[in-house]
Motif scaffolding. Structure first.
Motif, PDB file in Angstrom:
ATOM      1  N   VAL A  31      33.848  41.347  12.022  1.00  0.00           N
ATOM      2  CA  VAL A  31      34.773  42.468  11.849  1.00  0.00           C
ATOM      3  C   VAL A  31      35.173  42.964  13.227  1.00  0.00           C
ATOM      4  CG1 VAL A  31      33.972  43.130   9.557  1.00  0.00           C
ATOM      5  CG2 VAL A  31      32.858  44.073  11.558  1.00  0.00           C
ATOM      6  N   PRO A  32      36.414  43.404  13.410  1.00  0.00           N
ATOM      7  CA  PRO A  32      36.905  43.770  14.735  1.00  0.00           C
ATOM      8  C   PRO A  32      36.200  44.958  15.377  1.00  0.00           C
ATOM      9  CG  PRO A  32      38.718  43.679  13.170  1.00  0.00           C
ATOM     10  CD  PRO A  32      37.459  43.466  12.410  1.00  0.00           C
ATOM     11  N   GLY A  98      43.083  42.712   2.567  1.00  0.00           N
ATOM     12  CA  GLY A  98      43.690  43.685   3.471  1.00  0.00           C
ATOM     13  C   GLY A  98      42.825  44.025   4.674  1.00  0.00           C
ATOM     14  N   ARG A  99      41.605  43.541   4.702  1.00  0.00           N
ATOM     15  CA  ARG A  99      40.704  43.865   5.810  1.00  0.00           C
ATOM     16  C   ARG A  99      40.907  42.899   6.959  1.00  0.00           C
ATOM     17  NH1 ARG A  99      35.244  45.984   3.360  1.00  0.00           N
ATOM     18  NH2 ARG A  99      34.978  46.684   5.495  1.00  0.00           N
ATOM     19  N   PRO A 100      40.779  43.378   8.187  1.00  0.00           N
ATOM     20  CA  PRO A 100      40.927  42.500   9.349  1.00  0.00           C
ATOM     21  C   PRO A 100      39.643  41.711   9.602  1.00  0.00           C
ATOM     22  CG  PRO A 100      40.543  44.743  10.072  1.00  0.00           C
ATOM     23  CD  PRO A 100      40.633  44.782   8.566  1.00  0.00           C
ATOM     24  N   LEU A 101      39.815  40.524  10.172  1.00  0.00           N
ATOM     25  CA  LEU A 101      38.685  39.656  10.468  1.00  0.00           C
ATOM     26  C   LEU A 101      38.965  38.912  11.766  1.00  0.00           C
ATOM     27  CD1 LEU A 101      35.994  38.620   9.208  1.00  0.00           C
ATOM     28  CD2 LEU A 101      37.328  36.745   8.254  1.00  0.00           C
ATOM     29  N   VAL A 102      38.009  38.925  12.671  1.00  0.00           N
ATOM     30  CA  VAL A 102      38.154  38.215  13.937  1.00  0.00           C
ATOM     31  C   VAL A 102      37.720  36.769  13.718  1.00  0.00           C
ATOM     32  CG1 VAL A 102      37.423  38.068  16.349  1.00  0.00           C
ATOM     33  CG2 VAL A 102      37.717  40.307  15.270  1.00  0.00           C
ATOM     34  N   LEU A 103      38.608  35.835  14.083  1.00  0.00           N
ATOM     35  CA  LEU A 103      38.325  34.402  13.997  1.00  0.00           C
ATOM     36  C   LEU A 103      38.121  33.903  15.421  1.00  0.00           C
ATOM     37  CD1 LEU A 103      41.229  33.350  11.599  1.00  0.00           C
ATOM     38  CD2 LEU A 103      38.961  34.193  10.976  1.00  0.00           C
ATOM     39  N   GLU A 104      36.879  33.704  15.805  1.00  0.00           N
ATOM     40  CA  GLU A 104      36.580  33.292  17.173  1.00  0.00           C
ATOM     41  C   GLU A 104      36.284  31.808  17.231  1.00  0.00           C
ATOM     42  OE1 GLU A 104      34.352  36.446  19.568  1.00  0.00           O
ATOM     43  OE2 GLU A 104      33.633  36.754  17.514  1.00  0.00           O
ATOM     44  N   SER A 105      37.135  31.092  17.958  1.00  0.00           N
ATOM     45  CA  SER A 105      36.901  29.664  18.115  1.00  0.00           C
ATOM     46  C   SER A 105      36.427  29.331  19.515  1.00  0.00           C
ATOM     47  CB  SER A 105      38.167  28.867  17.789  1.00  0.00           C
ATOM     48  OG  SER A 105      39.211  29.261  18.639  1.00  0.00           O
ATOM     49  N   ALA A 110      40.317  35.341  20.523  1.00  0.00           N
ATOM     50  CA  ALA A 110      39.766  35.934  19.302  1.00  0.00           C
ATOM     51  C   ALA A 110      40.885  36.547  18.470  1.00  0.00           C
ATOM     52  CB  ALA A 110      38.721  36.977  19.654  1.00  0.00           C
ATOM     53  N   PRO A 111      41.677  35.705  17.794  1.00  0.00           N
ATOM     54  CA  PRO A 111      42.752  36.262  16.979  1.00  0.00           C
ATOM     55  C   PRO A 111      42.203  37.017  15.771  1.00  0.00           C
ATOM     56  CG  PRO A 111      42.576  33.918  16.619  1.00  0.00           C
ATOM     57  CD  PRO A 111      41.607  34.265  17.710  1.00  0.00           C
ATOM     58  N   ILE A 112      42.939  38.012  15.389  1.00  0.00           N
ATOM     59  CA  ILE A 112      42.557  38.784  14.213  1.00  0.00           C
ATOM     60  C   ILE A 112      43.455  38.367  13.056  1.00  0.00           C
ATOM     61  CG2 ILE A 112      42.416  41.080  13.191  1.00  0.00           C
ATOM     62  CD1 ILE A 112      41.675  42.152  15.923  1.00  0.00           C
ATOM     63  N   ALA A 113      42.824  38.014  11.949  1.00  0.00           N
ATOM     64  CA  ALA A 113      43.537  37.622  10.740  1.00  0.00           C
ATOM     65  C   ALA A 113      43.320  38.704   9.694  1.00  0.00           C
ATOM     66  CB  ALA A 113      43.010  36.286  10.225  1.00  0.00           C
TER      67      ALA A 113
END
Length: 176
Positions: A31-32, A98-105, A110-113
């Motif tokens: 979570v961001p 509707g909740r934001p999620l950080v996708l860290e590769s 660290a884009p937020i989806a």
């Protein structure tokens, strides 16, 4: 290949399969608003990037929200669909739409989806392996040229393979 194969309701394109085959993506989900450096809420996850018809093709229902649509393209806000256990693990509920999620590769990106849906569970691991967090990204936003064609057919296997080969030949005569 994307338009020819993916437009059929029972054919999809994907970077892999949610059942542990090659082509799965590996990311950390969080979570961001977690504290900087707090790794307690970082979840290692595997997933696939797929065309909008993937859920119908593999028979995995969307339990909350929606699956992918044409509006989930390059340039549009990044979206993600989570498996039911993954949504519960990260947000404490499957109602994570509707909740934001950080996708860290990688550490520098660290884009937020935005979570747009929760899908029924699939087992992305191997037999007797511990369950893993699983996510789906739209192929249009996470394109990879190494594509897996996913199909479901009521025909016999030989007829289905012939039909798929013909569709692929028409879509790209130079495909292996």
């Amino acid at each position: 290949i994307r338009s020819e194969v993916a437009t059929r309701a029972r054919q999809s394109g994907s970077t892999g399969m949610p059942f542990g085959l090659s082509g799965t993506l590996r990311l950390s989900l969080s979570v961001p608003d977690r504290a900087k450096g707090d790794k307690t809420d970082v979840h290692a996850a595997v997933g696939v990037a797929a065309t909008p018809s993937i859920f119908r093709t593999i028979g995995v229902p969307i339990l909350r929200g929606r699956g992918f649509e044409d509006r989930d393209h390059v340039g549009a806000p990044l979206v993600v669909v989570l498996s039911e256990p993954t949504a519960r693990r990260i947000f404490g509920t499957i109602d994570a739409v509707g909740r934001p999620l950080v996708l860290e590769s990688q550490p520098t990106r660290a884009p937020i989806a935005t979570v747009i849906g929760t899908a029924a569970d699939t087992d992305p691991g191997r037999v007797l392996a511990a369950p893993r967090a699983f996510f789906y990204l739209p192929l249009a936003q996470q394109y990879d040229s190494r594509l897996t064609v996913v199909a479901r057919s009521k025909r016999n296997a030989a007829e289905a393979v012939r039909a798929l080969r013909e569709a692929l030949r028409r879509a790209g005569p130079d495909l292996a």
